[in-house]
Structure formats: C-alpha cells, structure tokens
Design a protein around this motif. Sequence first.
Motif, PDB file in Angstrom:
ATOM      1  N   CYS A 254      -7.059  -4.419 -10.280  1.00  8.73           N
ATOM      2  CA  CYS A 254      -5.703  -4.216 -10.911  1.00  8.73           C
ATOM      3  C   CYS A 254      -5.281  -3.127 -10.079  1.00  8.73           C
ATOM      4  CB  CYS A 254      -6.214  -4.010 -12.375  1.00  8.73           C
ATOM      5  SG  CYS A 254      -4.779  -3.173 -13.335  1.00  8.73           S
ATOM      6  N   PHE A 257       0.206  -0.024 -10.403  1.00  7.78           N
ATOM      7  CA  PHE A 257       1.596  -0.560 -10.898  1.00  7.78           C
ATOM      8  C   PHE A 257       1.415  -1.421 -12.045  1.00  7.78           C
ATOM      9  CE2 PHE A 257       4.609  -3.798 -10.890  1.00  7.78           C
ATOM     10  CZ  PHE A 257       5.794  -3.248 -11.041  1.00  7.78           C
ATOM     11  N   ARG A 291       6.992 -10.458   2.482  1.00  8.80           N
ATOM     12  CA  ARG A 291       6.693 -11.861   1.711  1.00  8.80           C
ATOM     13  C   ARG A 291       7.238 -13.175   2.426  1.00  8.80           C
ATOM     14  NH1 ARG A 291       3.891 -10.653  -3.504  1.00  8.80           N
ATOM     15  NH2 ARG A 291       3.747  -8.508  -3.559  1.00  8.80           N
TER      16      ARG A 291
HETATM   17  C1  LIG Z   1      21.938   1.473  -3.647  1.00  5.43           C
HETATM   18  O1  LIG Z   1      21.321   3.111  -3.496  1.00  5.43           O
HETATM   19  C2  LIG Z   1      20.274   3.221  -3.949  1.00  5.43           C
HETATM   20  C3  LIG Z   1      19.115   2.630  -4.615  1.00  5.43           C
HETATM   21  C4  LIG Z   1      17.904   2.779  -4.939  1.00  5.43           C
HETATM   22  C5  LIG Z   1      16.962   2.032  -5.582  1.00  5.43           C
HETATM   23  C6  LIG Z   1      17.113   0.881  -5.566  1.00  5.43           C
HETATM   24  C7  LIG Z   1      16.033   0.046  -6.297  1.00  5.43           C
HETATM   25  O2  LIG Z   1      15.375   0.436  -7.229  1.00  5.43           O
HETATM   26  S1  LIG Z   1      15.490  -1.480  -5.525  1.00  5.43           S
HETATM   27  C8  LIG Z   1      13.959  -1.678  -6.055  1.00  5.43           C
HETATM   28  C9  LIG Z   1      12.860  -0.525  -5.388  1.00  5.43           C
HETATM   29  N1  LIG Z   1      11.505  -0.943  -5.593  1.00  5.43           N
HETATM   30  C10 LIG Z   1      10.785  -1.787  -4.884  1.00  5.43           C
HETATM   31  O3  LIG Z   1      11.395  -2.113  -3.710  1.00  5.43           O
HETATM   32  C11 LIG Z   1       9.400  -1.946  -5.321  1.00  5.43           C
HETATM   33  C12 LIG Z   1       8.645  -1.820  -4.067  1.00  5.43           C
HETATM   34  N2  LIG Z   1       7.223  -2.161  -4.483  1.00  5.43           N
HETATM   35  C13 LIG Z   1       6.573  -3.253  -4.497  1.00  5.43           C
HETATM   36  O4  LIG Z   1       7.195  -4.335  -4.074  1.00  5.43           O
HETATM   37  C14 LIG Z   1       5.342  -3.425  -5.091  1.00  5.43           C
HETATM   38  O5  LIG Z   1       4.682  -4.228  -4.270  1.00  5.43           O
HETATM   39  C15 LIG Z   1       4.976  -3.820  -6.494  1.00  5.43           C
HETATM   40  C16 LIG Z   1       5.804  -5.039  -6.735  1.00  5.43           C
HETATM   41  C17 LIG Z   1       5.930  -3.016  -7.332  1.00  5.43           C
HETATM   42  C18 LIG Z   1       3.602  -3.955  -6.946  1.00  5.43           C
HETATM   43  O6  LIG Z   1       2.966  -2.879  -6.465  1.00  5.43           O
HETATM   44  P1  LIG Z   1       1.440  -2.795  -6.644  1.00  5.43           P
HETATM   45  O7  LIG Z   1       0.801  -3.448  -7.481  1.00  5.43           O
HETATM   46  O8  LIG Z   1       0.798  -1.402  -6.482  1.00  5.43           O
HETATM   47  O9  LIG Z   1       1.042  -3.244  -5.342  1.00  5.43           O
HETATM   48  P2  LIG Z   1       1.124  -2.848  -3.817  1.00  5.43           P
HETATM   49  O10 LIG Z   1       2.355  -2.329  -3.884  1.00  5.43           O
HETATM   50  O11 LIG Z   1       0.923  -3.912  -2.842  1.00  5.43           O
HETATM   51  O12 LIG Z   1      -0.094  -1.750  -3.614  1.00  5.43           O
HETATM   52  C19 LIG Z   1      -1.348  -2.103  -3.679  1.00  5.43           C
HETATM   53  C20 LIG Z   1      -2.095  -1.046  -3.167  1.00  5.43           C
HETATM   54  O13 LIG Z   1      -1.943  -0.743  -2.038  1.00  5.43           O
HETATM   55  C21 LIG Z   1      -1.938   0.520  -1.486  1.00  5.43           C
HETATM   56  N3  LIG Z   1      -0.585   1.012  -1.076  1.00  5.43           N
HETATM   57  C22 LIG Z   1       0.403   0.004  -0.727  1.00  5.43           C
HETATM   58  N4  LIG Z   1       1.436   0.553  -0.231  1.00  5.43           N
HETATM   59  C23 LIG Z   1       1.241   1.848  -0.437  1.00  5.43           C
HETATM   60  C24 LIG Z   1       2.113   3.013   0.018  1.00  5.43           C
HETATM   61  N5  LIG Z   1       3.214   2.988   0.646  1.00  5.43           N
HETATM   62  N6  LIG Z   1       1.484   4.223  -0.154  1.00  5.43           N
HETATM   63  C25 LIG Z   1       0.228   4.539  -0.696  1.00  5.43           C
HETATM   64  N7  LIG Z   1      -0.592   3.280  -1.121  1.00  5.43           N
HETATM   65  C26 LIG Z   1      -0.108   2.092  -0.767  1.00  5.43           C
HETATM   66  C27 LIG Z   1      -1.982   1.309  -2.914  1.00  5.43           C
HETATM   67  O14 LIG Z   1      -3.556   1.590  -2.985  1.00  5.43           O
HETATM   68  C28 LIG Z   1      -2.055   0.120  -4.315  1.00  5.43           C
HETATM   69  O15 LIG Z   1      -2.858   0.224  -4.943  1.00  5.43           O
HETATM   70  P3  LIG Z   1      -3.084   1.425  -6.096  1.00  5.43           P
HETATM   71  O16 LIG Z   1      -3.534   0.944  -7.345  1.00  5.43           O
HETATM   72  O17 LIG Z   1      -3.995   2.409  -5.582  1.00  5.43           O
HETATM   73  O18 LIG Z   1      -1.428   1.952  -6.457  1.00  5.43           O
HETATM   74  C29 LIG Z   1      17.800   4.211  -4.810  1.00  5.43           C
HETATM   75  C30 LIG Z   1      18.587   5.049  -4.109  1.00  5.43           C
HETATM   76  C31 LIG Z   1      19.964   4.597  -3.532  1.00  5.43           C
HETATM   77  O19 LIG Z   1      20.742   5.501  -3.041  1.00  5.43           O
END
Ligand SMILES: COc1cc(/C=C/C(=O)SCCNC(=O)CCNC(=O)[C@H](O)C(C)(C)COP(=O)(O)OP(=O)(O)OC[C@H]2O[C@@H](n3cnc4c(N)ncnc43)[C@H](O)[C@@H]2OP(=O)(O)O)ccc1O
Length: 428
Positions: A254, A257, A291
């Motif tokens: 899990c 998030f 994806r």
């Molecule tokens: C217009 O002007 C703006 C706009 C905005 C803002 C707009 C928005 O809000 S658009 C939406 C923005 N949000 C996203 O795009 C969500 C991105 N995230 C995802 O898609 C995620 O995958 C998730 C769907 C939220 C699910 O996340 P999760 O279940 O944690 O799965 P993973 O992300 O795949 O992570 C799994 C695991 O991998 C590690 N990891 C992955 N990436 C990173 C990273 N970058 N850094 C560190 N670690 C990472 C991590 O270990 C994860 O496991 P944990 O359990 O330890 O978390 C704003 C401003 C304006 O001007």
Amino acid sequence: MVKRGEPELVAPAEATPTGEKYYLSNLDQNIAVIVQTVYCYKPAPAAASGGDAVSVLRDALARVLVHYYPLAGRLTISEEMKLAVDLTGQGAVFVEADAGCDLADVSDLATPDPAALGQLVYSVPGAKNILEMPPMTAQVTRFKCGGFALGLAMNHCMFDGLGAMEFVNSWAETARGAAELTVPPFIDRSVLRARDPPVISFPHHEFEEIPDISDTAALYGGQELLYRSFCFDPDRLERVRGLALADGGLGGRCTTFEALSGLVWRARTRALGLVPEQRTKLLFAVDGRRRFEPPLPRGYFGNGIVLTNALATAGDLLSSPPSHAAGLVQDAVRMVTDEYMRSAVDYFEATRARPSLASTLLITTWSRLAFQDADFGWGAPAMSGPVTLPEKEVILFLAHGKERKSINVLLGLPASAMDAFQDLMDEI
Ligand SMILES: COc1cc(/C=C/C(=O)SCCNC(=O)CCNC(=O)[C@H](O)C(C)(C)COP(=O)(O)OP(=O)(O)OC[C@H]2O[C@@H](n3cnc4c(N)ncnc43)[C@H](O)[C@@H]2OP(=O)(O)O)ccc1O
C-alpha cells in the motif's frame, strides 16, 4: 495593503505562430478553472543579472513565452464547440505592485487566507467568464523588507500541475540566464484526440450525480466553513500506512497516497455525519503521462491527468477496517490504464459531461509538484502554495518541511464537522 500598478501585456520576445486556433484536448476541457498560486521570496542580493525582480521576471516572461506562445493568446470556442486558444500573440497580463508590509506579515501558506493572499494575485476586474480572462496573469509584489511575491492565476485548461511547474521552472531558469530550456514544452496536443467513433469502455462514475440523502447541504448552509491543515510527518505517515496494512487485507502492499486518501475519506465521511446508506464518491487525479501507450512525450504541455474514482456507502466505509478504504483507492489507481484514459477522452467527446462533485470528495495531490525549483535568481521560494481551495469538496495534499517529506492535508469543513475531523486526526 497592496497597491497595484496598471496591468500591462507581455508578448513573446520573438515572432511566434499567430492567426490560428490552438487545439486543446478533451482532458483540458474538463477542468477549465483558474488556479491561483503564490511564491514568496525573502530579501536577497540582486540576482546575477543585477536587475530588480519586477524587470527580471517581466523580461524572462517575454522570452519563455516564445516557447509557451499559446499562453500569450486568448481562450475562444472552436467550431467543435470546445475551448481552444486563439493565437493572438497579445501577451500574458503582468502587474507590478507594492505591499505596505513585510513578507513576514504574510500568513503561513499551509492554511491559506484567501482574502489576504488574493491581493498578491491579479484577477481581471469585471470578467464574467473564462473567455474574458487571459490564460495567465502574473503579479510581482515588492514588500517593504526587500522580499517579493509572485502571484499567478493560470487556467487549468492550459496545463495540469506538472505542466504548470514545468512552465514556471522554465520561466525561472530563463530568468537565471539559461539560453535553453531543460524541458522544452511539447506543444501539439492532438496526440490526445478522441477516437472516431468514440469508444466508452468503462462506466465512468466520475460523472455520476449522487443524491445528498444525508442533507449535508443544511450543514454547509448553517455553519461557517473552516479551513485547517493537518501535518503528517514521515512517522505519522508510516502509522497511517500501518493502519491500512494491519489486517493483512492488502497483502502487505500500500502506498502512502493510498493509505492517506483512505484515511481522510473515512474521517471526512464520519465528520460530516453521513447516514450509512449515503453513497459517497472519491475522485482523484492520476498523472497519465507514463500510463498512456505510447507515453506522452517529455514536456507535454497540456493536461496529462485523468480523474479516477472509487464508490462506497458511508456505512461500508466506516464499518470496515482502514484497509478497505485504502484498497478501494488502490483499485482506483490501478484502473487507470491507457484504455481507461482513452475511454475518458471519448466520454467527453460523446457526452460533453463534466465530473460531478455531488456527495464527493476530490483529493488533489500537489505533494510532488516542484514548487521549490521556482528559483528566478533569488533562491528557492521561502513559501509557496495555493491561494485557496477551489471547492468545498476538494482536499489538497501539499508537501511540507525542508525535505518535503511531510504531507499537509488542507481542507475546509463546516465548523462542527471540522472539530470532529480534528478529533479523528488527533487519534493518529
Ligand atoms: C493551472 O495552474 C496550476 C495547477 C496546479 C495543479 C493542478 C493539479 O492539481 S493537477 C493534479 C496534480 N496531481 C497529480 O498529477 C498526481 C500525480 N500523482 C500520481 O499520479 C500518483 O501516482 C497517484 C495517483 C497520486 C498515486 O500515488 P501513489 O499511490 O503514491 O503511487 P506512486 O506515485 O506511483 O508512488 C509509489 C511509490 O513510488 C515512490 N515514488 C514515486 N514517485 C516519487 C517521487 N517523485 N518522489 C519520491 N518517491 C516517489 C514512492 O516511494 C511511492 O511510495 P510511497 O508509499 O513511499 O509514497 C498547480 C499550480 C498551478 O499554477
């Protein structure tokens, strides 16, 4: 406290395509709202360029708009009756301003004060709809202490969080003197065109209107809406994950998030006193860039996010262990495949429907957005974040702390529900 100068138009510094319509995809159409954000910079010696912040940011904006030229156009409606950009080349709206106080007087952005922070962002007076608003405005406000704030109002139809950060950080590196952009924008959005004919292969509950049989409308109508943020440091996040994994229902897997989203979905459901039969929907954005098959090109300018959903009754959520809610979130993340996203694109093509927020919690994750990289030559922002929450159904996950390893959960609830939510958070 803030005195604004006359708004001016900053056009691209070199010739860019004009006179055409710029295509926005169906993923851009869904979320045409203005997002206001603020970046605050402490007093520091002038940047390497030697200029003052206002002129450095204005000049760099003109240069970065050469790459991001659709931001210099104006929104219009295309022949397909969809939002598009008229490439007028007019320019982004830029305003300089002076605050009669120090940066230290600006409230903590972890729990934003929309009335105060709104003064740091420029909105076009009298604009009645998004067609009367430019895709972006920028306001640079000088504080008495020598610090400054950059306030942005940008339409979500132009880009999602990742795209917005790539733009802001390209602007910042241009201000620092970079000759080329690290991540040039990939401008052509037609890679996300709908299929012909559209193929809807998922039920797409994100559009479903769920009746409010718990009458939360009365609760919201009768009480003040309070905003609070709840900080989850790494230890607390681990405890949240531990709760979701405790009964072994998730097979030991899990993410943070999934566990945190499950927790706040349950807690908000309880705090609002939803009746057991109340159906409730969780919506959240998933970044689809990697994806899609093939993945979206690096630097894809537009919205590469798709909303996914989970459904449950309040009774089901609250009578089951935390693993159940976290598992529903996990299933919703896993549902987002290339076919799901193409189906969502086609759903809009066929129906022109917009997601419904009725009886819904919408979680939006900003915790991995690179706000801290917005260094225009005065270092990383001392504070950055949203000016407000867009809707009462929205909860934001924001990065917190020096190493950005904590998550601030920012939400608004009627006063009595906020007290109940607070009690539930205090238990963790
Ligand atoms: C217009 O002007 C703006 C706009 C905005 C803002 C707009 C928005 O809000 S658009 C939406 C923005 N949000 C996203 O795009 C969500 C991105 N995230 C995802 O898609 C995620 O995958 C998730 C769907 C939220 C699910 O996340 P999760 O279940 O944690 O799965 P993973 O992300 O795949 O992570 C799994 C695991 O991998 C590690 N990891 C992955 N990436 C990173 C990273 N970058 N850094 C560190 N670690 C990472 C991590 O270990 C994860 O496991 P944990 O359990 O330890 O978390 C704003 C401003 C304006 O001007």
